[in-house]
Write an enzyme that holds these catalytic residues in place. Structure first.
Site, mmCIF file in Angstrom:
data_model
loop_
_atom_site.group_PDB
_atom_site.id
_atom_site.type_symbol
_atom_site.label_atom_id
_atom_site.label_comp_id
_atom_site.label_asym_id
_atom_site.label_seq_id
_atom_site.Cartn_x
_atom_site.Cartn_y
_atom_site.Cartn_z
ATOM 1 N N SER A 90 34.449 60.334 66.067
ATOM 2 C CA SER A 90 34.335 61.345 66.849
ATOM 3 C C SER A 90 35.388 61.705 67.627
ATOM 4 O O SER A 90 36.496 61.845 67.080
ATOM 5 C CB SER A 90 32.800 61.373 67.660
ATOM 6 O OG SER A 90 32.834 62.674 68.083
ATOM 7 N N THR A 91 35.264 61.968 68.931
ATOM 8 C CA THR A 91 36.497 62.027 69.805
ATOM 9 C C THR A 91 37.463 61.091 69.714
ATOM 10 O O THR A 91 37.422 59.999 69.726
ATOM 11 C CB THR A 91 36.044 62.044 71.276
ATOM 12 O OG1 THR A 91 34.830 63.059 71.483
ATOM 13 C CG2 THR A 91 37.139 62.537 72.154
ATOM 14 N N HIS A 96 33.057 63.967 63.602
ATOM 15 C CA HIS A 96 32.594 65.158 64.009
ATOM 16 C C HIS A 96 33.720 66.049 64.467
ATOM 17 O O HIS A 96 34.634 65.813 65.189
ATOM 18 C CB HIS A 96 31.846 64.826 65.288
ATOM 19 C CG HIS A 96 30.747 63.892 65.360
ATOM 20 N ND1 HIS A 96 30.297 62.966 66.456
ATOM 21 C CD2 HIS A 96 30.030 63.461 64.318
ATOM 22 C CE1 HIS A 96 29.367 62.263 66.038
ATOM 23 N NE2 HIS A 96 29.173 62.650 64.817
ATOM 24 N N MET A 99 32.341 59.789 71.102
ATOM 25 C CA MET A 99 31.612 59.979 72.415
ATOM 26 C C MET A 99 30.126 59.824 71.980
ATOM 27 O O MET A 99 29.749 60.075 70.938
ATOM 28 C CB MET A 99 31.826 61.010 73.188
ATOM 29 C CG MET A 99 30.952 61.611 74.197
ATOM 30 S SD MET A 99 31.162 63.176 74.846
ATOM 31 C CE MET A 99 30.814 64.134 73.419
ATOM 32 N N ASP A 103 26.219 57.702 68.070
ATOM 33 C CA ASP A 103 25.869 58.262 66.864
ATOM 34 C C ASP A 103 26.747 57.123 66.051
ATOM 35 O O ASP A 103 27.804 56.705 65.960
ATOM 36 C CB ASP A 103 26.474 59.719 66.559
ATOM 37 C CG ASP A 103 26.145 59.955 64.882
ATOM 38 O OD1 ASP A 103 25.254 59.491 64.323
ATOM 39 O OD2 ASP A 103 26.943 60.758 64.169
#
Length: 346
Positions: free
Chosen positions: A163-164, A189, A281, A284
């Site tokens: 993600s991030t 993401h 972050m 997940d």
């Protein structure tokens, strides 16, 4: 916990957009907008004077090269940068390059003005606060791709979630894996408008073929499948006859596509799979990776020192889903070693 608000400098050539972003961010008591700049030269001076925690940067600004400005920031004064992007074709391509260069995240800039921006206010504020807490590790190295002398079994697969900070991490990781690697399924993401461009950019820079996943596409060695934004991706079938399955079920762990959904789909073939969780972050992927490990998969996590945001890998490590943690630069070798151990055991 932070003892003071996240201090933000807004850089955008549009006076109206600067006003909108300032208003939305200032509504959060945990954020302080310390200034606004219409172009990079002004922003550079303000960064020196104000020492902000986070920079929001417009992707497209007339008369300047935003990517060169970002690259200079990352080289001379590394700091968290959040990109604000339109969803034009050029904007998408520039945004992907900005994330590759080290921007923490990108937020789509609405086309409809203040009302649309208000709908995205929570995401904007959340992203800025996460950026303010993120680290800025040294740029990852991109090594010369390894080579597998002997072909691996065609029923081995690798699943990766991020993600991030994941775009930069994936460019580094995938560029360092060999063209003849097992199939790799990736959930990153990002907005739906960006995933096709992300796959295309990776395809140009990586040894293996990289594509945005399509329903029923066969899962083959030497290919990386990027989950399309807004759709869950699973691997259906095994024993060399696996295919991509996409669907629009409700978000899982707050996301669609969800890393948990991908990882859980790997359980039937877990003993011949490698699961990898990268910077991001939230949590997940933690439960899905645990399910993979409990069913015999090799599971790896990115370590805290090399993560932009040590959220997803931490959550997975703390519940016992991660067997070993590695720096981003060490992960390509660790993944290949895990694949080779599967070959020896089967």
């Amino acid at each position: 916990m932070r003892s003071r608000p996240v201090r933000v400098l807004i850089v955008d050539d549009s006076a109206s957009m600067r006003g909108i972003v300032r208003s939305l961010l200032s509504a959060d008591p945990d954020i302080e907008v310390v200034g606004c700049a219409p172009e990079p030269m002004t922003a550079r001076a303000m960064i020196k004077d104000l020492d902000p925690d986070v920079l929001t940067l417009d992707v497209e600004m007339p008369g300047m090269d935003g990517l060169s400005f970002l690259e200079r920031i990352m080289r001379l004064r590394p700091m968290p940068v959040v990109m604000l992007s339109t969803l034009t074709a050029r904007g998408t391509d520039v945004t992907i390059e900005a994330l590759r260069l080290g921007a923490v995240d990108c937020i789509a800039k609405p086309q409809g003005g203040p009302t649309d921006m208000e709908r995205e206010a929570d995401a904007l504020r959340r992203t800025v606060k996460v950026a303010g807490r993120s680290s800025r590790p040294r740029r990852p190295e991109i090594s010369r791709p390894a080579h597998i002398d002997q072909p691996l079994r065609d029923d081995i697969a690798i699943a990766i979630g991020s993600s991030t900070g994941g775009v930069e991490a994936l460019f580094s990781l995938l560029s360092s894996l060999p063209a003849n690697c097992p199939p790799i399924l990736v959930v990153q993401h990002m907005p739906a408008a960006f995933t096709a461009g992300f796959a295309d950019r990776l395809d140009r820079l990586c040894p293996m073929r990289v594509c945005e996943a399509v329903e029923a596409m066969p899962v083959e060695p030497g290919t990386v499948y990027i989950a399309p934004g807004g759709r869950h991706m699973e691997m259906a079938g095994n024993n060399g006859r696996a295919r991509i399955r996409l669907h629009d079920a409700d978000p899982v762990s707050g996301h669609r596509p969800s890393v948990d959904t991908l990882f859980r789909s790997m359980r039937p073939m877990a003993s011949k799979a490698v699961g990898v969780i990268l910077t991001g972050m939230g949590s997940d992927g933690a439960q899905g990776l645990l399910a993979m490990r409990q069913n015999g998969a090799r599971t790896l996590g990115q370590d805290e020192a090399s993560c932009v945001v040590y959220g997803m890998p931490r959550a997975a490590f703390e519940i016992g889903a991660v067997q070993q943690q590695f720096s981003l630069n060490a992960l390509p070798g660790a993944i290949l070693k895990a694949c080779q151990s599967i070959v020896r055991e089967h």
